[in-house]
Design a protein around this motif. Structure first.
Motif, PDB file in Angstrom:
ATOM      1  N   TYR A  81      -7.984  34.820  10.986  1.00  0.00           N
ATOM      2  CA  TYR A  81      -7.720  33.156  10.804  1.00  0.00           C
ATOM      3  C   TYR A  81      -8.925  32.332  11.150  1.00  0.00           C
ATOM      4  CZ  TYR A  81      -6.105  28.674  12.175  1.00  0.00           C
ATOM      5  OH  TYR A  81      -5.192  27.473  12.349  1.00  0.00           O
ATOM      6  N   ALA A 104       2.116  32.357  15.364  1.00  0.00           N
ATOM      7  CA  ALA A 104       2.278  31.190  15.279  1.00  0.00           C
ATOM      8  C   ALA A 104       1.092  30.012  14.935  1.00  0.00           C
ATOM      9  CB  ALA A 104       3.351  30.284  15.389  1.00  0.00           C
ATOM     10  N   PRO A 105       0.466  29.910  16.404  1.00  0.00           N
ATOM     11  CA  PRO A 105      -1.271  29.161  16.303  1.00  0.00           C
ATOM     12  C   PRO A 105      -2.593  30.338  15.499  1.00  0.00           C
ATOM     13  CG  PRO A 105      -0.058  29.867  18.432  1.00  0.00           C
ATOM     14  CD  PRO A 105       0.655  30.868  17.529  1.00  0.00           C
ATOM     15  N   GLY A 156       6.356  34.419  16.446  1.00  0.00           N
ATOM     16  CA  GLY A 156       6.319  33.611  17.520  1.00  0.00           C
ATOM     17  C   GLY A 156       4.605  32.951  18.083  1.00  0.00           C
ATOM     18  N   ALA A 173      -8.982  18.717   7.737  1.00  0.00           N
ATOM     19  CA  ALA A 173      -8.974  18.565   8.744  1.00  0.00           C
ATOM     20  C   ALA A 173     -10.402  19.275   9.542  1.00  0.00           C
ATOM     21  CB  ALA A 173      -8.019  19.658   9.423  1.00  0.00           C
ATOM     22  N   ARG A 193      -1.571  23.790  21.652  1.00  0.00           N
ATOM     23  CA  ARG A 193      -2.752  24.160  21.667  1.00  0.00           C
ATOM     24  C   ARG A 193      -3.318  23.368  20.932  1.00  0.00           C
ATOM     25  NH1 ARG A 193      -0.268  25.817  17.107  1.00  0.00           N
ATOM     26  NH2 ARG A 193      -1.476  26.216  15.395  1.00  0.00           N
ATOM     27  N   LYS A 225      -1.698  31.229   8.911  1.00  0.00           N
ATOM     28  CA  LYS A 225      -2.765  30.216   8.533  1.00  0.00           C
ATOM     29  C   LYS A 225      -0.696  29.726   7.726  1.00  0.00           C
ATOM     30  CE  LYS A 225      -4.004  28.569   3.650  1.00  0.00           C
ATOM     31  NZ  LYS A 225      -4.489  28.509   3.008  1.00  0.00           N
ATOM     32  N   HIS A 226       0.676  30.456   7.570  1.00  0.00           N
ATOM     33  CA  HIS A 226       2.434  30.654   7.544  1.00  0.00           C
ATOM     34  C   HIS A 226       2.518  32.346   7.698  1.00  0.00           C
ATOM     35  CE1 HIS A 226       5.378  28.353   6.959  1.00  0.00           C
ATOM     36  NE2 HIS A 226       5.519  29.530   5.833  1.00  0.00           N
ATOM     37  N   ASN A 227       3.345  31.471   8.957  1.00  0.00           N
ATOM     38  CA  ASN A 227       3.995  32.964   8.857  1.00  0.00           C
ATOM     39  C   ASN A 227       5.218  33.251   8.705  1.00  0.00           C
ATOM     40  OD1 ASN A 227       5.390  32.405  11.034  1.00  0.00           O
ATOM     41  ND2 ASN A 227       3.777  33.131  12.392  1.00  0.00           N
ATOM     42  N   PHE A 228       6.179  34.343   8.394  1.00  0.00           N
ATOM     43  CA  PHE A 228       7.911  34.645   7.844  1.00  0.00           C
ATOM     44  C   PHE A 228       8.106  35.478   8.413  1.00  0.00           C
ATOM     45  CE2 PHE A 228       4.816  33.813   3.669  1.00  0.00           C
ATOM     46  CZ  PHE A 228       6.013  32.386   3.148  1.00  0.00           C
ATOM     47  N   GLN A 251      -6.891  13.566  14.040  1.00  0.00           N
ATOM     48  CA  GLN A 251      -6.232  15.260  14.151  1.00  0.00           C
ATOM     49  C   GLN A 251      -5.051  15.548  13.796  1.00  0.00           C
ATOM     50  OE1 GLN A 251      -8.464  18.287  14.538  1.00  0.00           O
ATOM     51  NE2 GLN A 251      -9.623  16.661  13.052  1.00  0.00           N
ATOM     52  N   ILE A 254      -0.505  31.768  -0.251  1.00  0.00           N
ATOM     53  CA  ILE A 254      -0.909  30.671   0.480  1.00  0.00           C
ATOM     54  C   ILE A 254      -2.131  31.481   1.118  1.00  0.00           C
ATOM     55  CG2 ILE A 254      -0.435  30.072   2.582  1.00  0.00           C
ATOM     56  CD1 ILE A 254       2.486  30.087   2.081  1.00  0.00           C
ATOM     57  N   LYS A 285      -3.858  15.586  10.532  1.00  0.00           N
ATOM     58  CA  LYS A 285      -4.540  15.944   9.223  1.00  0.00           C
ATOM     59  C   LYS A 285      -3.906  17.837   9.442  1.00  0.00           C
ATOM     60  CE  LYS A 285      -8.581  14.117   8.267  1.00  0.00           C
ATOM     61  NZ  LYS A 285      -9.991  14.360   8.464  1.00  0.00           N
ATOM     62  N   PHE A 298       9.408  24.403  16.122  1.00  0.00           N
ATOM     63  CA  PHE A 298       8.501  25.557  17.610  1.00  0.00           C
ATOM     64  C   PHE A 298       6.887  24.795  16.738  1.00  0.00           C
ATOM     65  CE2 PHE A 298       6.491  29.467  17.219  1.00  0.00           C
ATOM     66  CZ  PHE A 298       6.141  30.047  18.684  1.00  0.00           C
ATOM     67  N   ARG A 299       6.630  25.537  15.768  1.00  0.00           N
ATOM     68  CA  ARG A 299       5.195  25.362  15.196  1.00  0.00           C
ATOM     69  C   ARG A 299       5.202  24.143  15.553  1.00  0.00           C
ATOM     70  NH1 ARG A 299       4.837  29.578  11.277  1.00  0.00           N
ATOM     71  NH2 ARG A 299       6.834  29.962  10.614  1.00  0.00           N
TER      72      ARG A 299
END
Lengths: 167, 553
Positions: free
Chosen positions: B88, B121-122, B118, B304, A25, B125-128, A59, B146, A62, A17-18
């Motif tokens: 973020y 997520a975008p 869900g 990045a 996106r 940085k991270h999720n649990f 990209q 993190i 990265k 999913f990620r």
């Protein structure tokens, strides 16, 4: 331009999913995607074919690397690798054309995996070109259904994409 | 002895040295709030979950520690979302903890259920999503690691109610092992010496100091390098405060509403040293016309960001503090050159256009800056007031400008001021805001009063949305739409009913004494300044223009 990228990830729920979310996106296009576990059951390997220029591929690499669940991202060089895809094709096959189809399947080293009175299902493994060529040949008979697994790839020779285990 | 998952969570937070949680309770997070009864961690009850997330973010930015916010499942969690996305975009370390419905019913659309891992997520940085209570200590440890290392950012932990109730043997891990997360801290020595060589060779260098300087606490290394090589410095919005505005090498904030001295310096440079800056669209304007003659050294901890917006000739990935120090060692001493002389001539003191019947907001900010000697912590919301503040408040210390840069979140300033005040009890915290954004989270005045925080609020009231109106003026030929409020409340009365002292001014001559009242007042205070809606923000770079092409610059 199409580029194949191999991604080693933690075998956790939600990882795919990620990765899919990241592609959507950031506006990256996925041409094909295949996922499965590796020799280490904690790690899955995702093979992604990305459409885009050098900037996009850079990209993608990265941004994938930024995901905590992503362990390693490698670009697959076409000349130095073996890529394969598996396809299942269900084709119209009335008795009078069957032998012709079987003949073609033999030439392509494809297997007939199911036969009914009116159809046959053929399994073929190969790279993109071989599969497209076979698909073209079968089209005149009438393709009822076509399913592909997505490309998987491995480097030639002893070189392998693995994580460096730390003690 | 076995303890519950919720107790394990609180104990883990204690072991991470958390002193404050900003939050709002609810059903699914019940076990955690119950465990909090027995902890020394102080919980700050905000008036909405968004306020809690922004307060955690303000706390994190001022203290340099991880801010923690907490909410229940469903709407509690979704109300955190804006705060998480804000953190973020500006790389702020926060850990957000949300309650979740029990694992047995996840996915069945039960009461207050939402897929928050869900959804976020975008922009985390991270999720649990915690499925096994035994994982709680490890997850908390990883979340803080993190959030605070590499390029900082928000991390969310979603804790289902049944997991919070499950009993476990508590053992806190000593170290984190994440094979997929290894931020690069040390800059490559070869790239560093290359960068130093480029600086020694160039004629017209400029340092563009970004938010990374504030995050990494690299202000001294920045100063050393700039002074050693006589290199002028411009800042991005997020880099505000990282270099003292009264320093002769300082050229101002660059960008869409940057000062003309800064935008011209960048444009005419032959070498840009971008330090902890990401070349955001609002900072650089049209990519094609950006600094046409400049070579670029790009220092960023996030690989990045290198080459994402602008091609870098010499990229250096790592901690900007360490890298600037190393570069500084290899840079030759240089006296001010013709270049320094030339750009010094670009600096001009902005003189506000004063009409005594009205109150000029720029003049106000300059006076506020004088009276506070640039030493207060200023939070802002988003709009004209934010740009005026960034342009004209003379920041002399790092991490004293707390504003939502990347996401541009209205309603950020007041809750962020609460977090900031809790992080720095003795500093004066002033939230500069507009009537539009203040109305988004003004209920947090209650949180300030409840916690005896003497937050100051400067409210520029133009009865509308000034910056959006300015956009409509330029891009829609003054077809103003939905930018004038038909009803504006009495802010003085509102503030007073929340327990703030409050006053309203509307004339130039009232500014000085009003600022004196604001500063001398011990408790929370709101100063409303009536401002003409025609007051625009200048200079302004239009979309699609290079940044040296400014209106009013």
């Amino acid at each position: 331009m199409k580029t194949t990228i191999s991604v080693l990830v933690e075998n956790h729920p939600g990882v795919l999913f990620r990765i899919a979310g990241l592609f959507s996106r950031r506006g990256f296009n996925i041409d094909s995607l295949a996922v499965g576990t590796t020799e280490n059951p904690d790690i899955s390997r995702i093979t992604i074919v990305v459409e885009g220029d050098e900037y996009i591929v850079e990209q993608v690499k990265k941004q994938l690397n930024k995901l905590v669940d992503v362990i390693k991202v490698s670009k697959i060089i076409p000349e130095d690798s073996v890529t394969r895809e598996l396809v299942l094709i269900k084709v119209d096959a009335e008795p009078q054309v069957r032998s012709e189809i079987i003949h073609m399947a033999e030439i392509f080293r494809a297997n007939i995996v199911d036969v009914s009175r009116k159809s046959m299902t053929i399994e073929l493994t190969g790279d993109k070109n071989k599969i497209s060529a076979f698909e073209e040949l079968l089209k005149p008979f009438g393709i009822k259904e076509l399913v592909r697994t997505g490309i998987i790839a491995v480097n030639r020779g002893a070189n392998s994409i693995k994580i460096e285990e730390e003690n | 002895m076995k303890i519950t998952g919720a107790q394990a969570l609180i104990r883990s937070l204690e072991l991470e040295k958390v002193k404050f949680i900003f939050g709002y309770p609810g059903g699914a997070i019940l076990p955690v709030y119950d465990s909090l009864n027995y902890s020394k961690i102080k919980h700050i009850l905000t008036r909405s979950e968004q306020g809690a997330a922004h307060a955690a973010s303000g706390y994190a930015r001022v203290s340099g520690k991880v801010g923690v916010c907490m909410a229940t499942s469903g709407p509690g969690a979704t109300n955190l979302v804006t705060g998480i996305a804000t953190a973020y975009m500006d790389s702020i370390p926060i850990v957000a903890i949300t309650g979740q419905v029990s694992t047995a019913v996840i996915g069945r659309d039960v009461f207050q259920e939402v897929d928050i891992t869900g959804a976020t997520a975008p922009f985390t940085k991270h999720n649990f999503l915690v499925k096994d209570a035994d994982d709680i200590p490890r997850i908390v440890k990883e979340a803080f690691y993190i959030a605070s290392t590499g390029r900082p950012g928000p991390v969310l932990i979603d804790l289902p109610k049944d997991v919070a109730d499950t009993k476990i043997d508590f053992k806190y891990p000593e170290k984190v092992t994440l094979r997929g997360y290894k931020p690069n801290i040390i800059g490559h020595p070869l790239q560093i010496s290359r960068a130093a060589e480029m600086i020694n060779q160039c004629q017209r260098p400029v340092i563009c100091a970004g938010g990374g300087i504030n995050t990494s606490r690299a202000e001294q290394e920045l100063m050393k390098l700039a002074e050693k090589g006589s290199i002028p410095v411009v800042t991005t919005l997020m880099g505000t405060g990282s270099f003292p505005t009264d320093h002769p090498l300082y050229m101002g904030m660059m960008g869409m509403h940057g000062l003309s001295s800064a935008n011209k310096t960048i444009t005419e440079a032959d070498l840009i040293i971008a330090a902890g800056a990401r070349f955001a669209d609002r900072t650089i304007g049209k990519v094609e016309g950006f600094a046409p003659e400049a070579k670029i050294i790009h220092i960023d901890i996030d690989p990045a960001e290198i080459g994402k917006n602008i091609h870098a000739h010499t990229p250096i990935v790592g901690d900007v503090k360490q890298i600037l120090e190393e570069i500084g060692k290899n840079v030759k001493d240089k006296k001010p050159s013709k270049w320094n002389e030339y750009i010094a001539g670009l600096k001009e003191k902005f003189i506000a256009n004063i009409d005594n019947n009205l109150l000029n907001p720029v003049e106000f900010i300059q006076q506020l800056s004088n009276k506070t000697k640039g030493k207060a912590i200023i939070t802002t919301e988003v709009g004209c007031h934010q740009m005026w503040t960034a342009q004209h408040y003379e920041f002399t210390k790092p991490r004293t400008f707390i504003s939502s840069g990347g996401l541009g979140t209205m309603g950020y300033g007041l809750p962020a001021a609460i977090g900031a005040q809790i992080a720095q009890e003795d500093m004066m915290i002033i939230n500069i805001c507009g009537d539009g954004s203040f109305q988004m989270n003004l209920t947090e005045m209650a949180t300030a009063v409840e916690n005896n925080l003497s937050i100051k609020v400067v409210l520029f009231n133009n009865s509308g949305l000034g910056l959006v109106r300015q956009l409509q003026e330029f891009y829609c030929e003054k077809r103003y739409n939905q930018v004038h409020f038909g009803f504006v409340p009495d802010f003085v009365k509102i503030a007073e009913s929340y327990g703030f002292k409050a006053m309203r001014i509307q004339k130039q001559e009232e500014i000085l004494s009003a600022i004196d009242s604001l500063i001398s007042e011990k408790g929370p205070f709101l100063l409303e300044c009536i401002v003409d809606i025609d007051e625009n923000v200048y200079p302004m770079v239009l979309n699609g223009s290079p940044i040296n092409d400014m209106i009013g610059g």
